[in-house]
Design a protein around this motif. Structure first.
Motif, mmCIF file in Angstrom:
data_model
loop_
_atom_site.group_PDB
_atom_site.id
_atom_site.type_symbol
_atom_site.label_atom_id
_atom_site.label_comp_id
_atom_site.label_asym_id
_atom_site.label_seq_id
_atom_site.Cartn_x
_atom_site.Cartn_y
_atom_site.Cartn_z
ATOM 1 N N ARG A 264 0.855 -1.188 0.000
ATOM 2 C CA ARG A 264 0.000 0.000 0.000
ATOM 3 C C ARG A 264 0.891 1.238 0.000
ATOM 4 N N PHE A 265 0.393 2.363 -0.517
ATOM 5 C CA PHE A 265 1.175 3.591 -0.462
ATOM 6 C C PHE A 265 0.284 4.821 -0.418
ATOM 7 N N CYS A 266 0.876 5.909 0.033
ATOM 8 C CA CYS A 266 0.264 7.225 -0.028
ATOM 9 C C CYS A 266 1.394 8.225 -0.237
ATOM 10 N N GLN A 267 1.172 9.181 -1.136
ATOM 11 C CA GLN A 267 2.165 10.227 -1.388
ATOM 12 C C GLN A 267 1.507 11.582 -1.215
ATOM 13 N N TRP A 268 2.157 12.425 -0.430
ATOM 14 C CA TRP A 268 1.699 13.791 -0.234
ATOM 15 C C TRP A 268 2.654 14.695 -1.005
ATOM 16 N N GLN A 269 2.171 15.250 -2.127
ATOM 17 C CA GLN A 269 2.969 16.211 -2.877
ATOM 18 C C GLN A 269 2.910 17.520 -2.107
ATOM 19 N N GLN A 270 4.033 18.216 -2.056
ATOM 20 C CA GLN A 270 4.097 19.428 -1.259
ATOM 21 C C GLN A 270 4.813 20.531 -2.016
ATOM 22 N N SER A 271 4.557 21.755 -1.602
ATOM 23 C CA SER A 271 5.289 22.867 -2.203
ATOM 24 C C SER A 271 6.760 22.685 -1.834
ATOM 25 N N GLY A 272 7.569 22.398 -2.824
ATOM 26 C CA GLY A 272 9.001 22.214 -2.608
ATOM 27 C C GLY A 272 9.405 20.871 -2.048
ATOM 28 N N GLY A 273 8.545 19.860 -2.110
ATOM 29 C CA GLY A 273 8.944 18.561 -1.573
ATOM 30 C C GLY A 273 7.871 17.508 -1.691
ATOM 31 N N GLN A 274 8.091 16.409 -0.965
ATOM 32 C CA GLN A 274 7.185 15.267 -1.025
ATOM 33 C C GLN A 274 7.406 14.390 0.200
ATOM 34 N N LEU A 275 6.329 13.766 0.664
ATOM 35 C CA LEU A 275 6.394 12.705 1.666
ATOM 36 C C LEU A 275 5.640 11.527 1.100
ATOM 37 N N ALA A 276 6.239 10.349 1.160
ATOM 38 C CA ALA A 276 5.573 9.129 0.709
ATOM 39 C C ALA A 276 5.769 8.049 1.767
ATOM 40 N N VAL A 277 4.715 7.275 2.003
ATOM 41 C CA VAL A 277 4.772 6.151 2.934
ATOM 42 C C VAL A 277 4.271 4.920 2.192
ATOM 43 N N PHE A 278 5.079 3.878 2.204
ATOM 44 C CA PHE A 278 4.760 2.604 1.575
ATOM 45 C C PHE A 278 4.740 1.539 2.656
ATOM 46 N N LEU A 279 3.773 0.652 2.624
ATOM 47 C CA LEU A 279 3.701 -0.488 3.529
ATOM 48 C C LEU A 279 3.695 -1.754 2.692
#
Length: 166
Positions: free
Chosen positions: A83-98
């Protein structure tokens, strides 16, 4: 130190957009539910939770110091092994994969992997990702937007926040 090759391959495939669904709407806040994994650990068995339910938008912003511009959800079935979720951000990104794994698979040697202490049962960093073993769950956290050291610190804090919710 030994490391898990299959998790790295899955993460790279997901980051390249394989099977992603874009959702401009914010994911629901992290609250306990039968499908979120909150309150009922799936550390050793059970369906992996949707990672988008494990962190609220406020937590993502607090952990990274950046506002969310878009959330990419996996749209996977509840019984998926990754499973995954990605948060696109101004100037970056956070992604979590399980992903489901075994200790033996997690300990497969990958050249260039560096051990990381202080999070999970075992952890390493490779190619900007922090991989953490938690029972039979491999948690892969990717943070982009700061220096490598700052990204790793933010990934470590994100993993520590997610672990008790898995």
């Amino acid at each position: 130190m030994n490391r898990h090759l299959a998790v790295a391959a899955v993460a790279l495939a997901v980051l390249s957009g394989c099977g992603s669904t874009v959702s401009p709407a914010a994911p629901p806040a992290a609250t306990p539910s039968a499908n979120s994994g909150l309150g009922d650990s799936v550390k050793d068995a059970g369906d992996l939770p949707d990672p988008c339910t494990l962190l609220s938008d406020a937590e993502v912003t607090s952990l990274t110091g950046r506002d969310i511009t878009q959330t990419d959800v996996d749209g996977a079935e509840a019984d998926s092994t990754t499973r995954f979720c990605q948060w696109q951000q101004s100037g970056g990104q956070l992604a979590v994969f399980l992903s489901r794994t075994t200790e033996a698979d997690f300990d497969t040697v990958i050249e260039g992997a560096e051990p990381v202490d202080g999070v999970g049962e075992d952890a390493f960093t490779l190619a900007g990702h922090l991989y953490v073993l938690y029972g039979t769950v491999s948690i892969d956290v990717y943070v982009h937007g700061d220096s490598d050291e700052e990204n790793l610190d933010k990934a470590r804090e994100t993993a520590k926040t997610v672990i008790p919710r898995v």
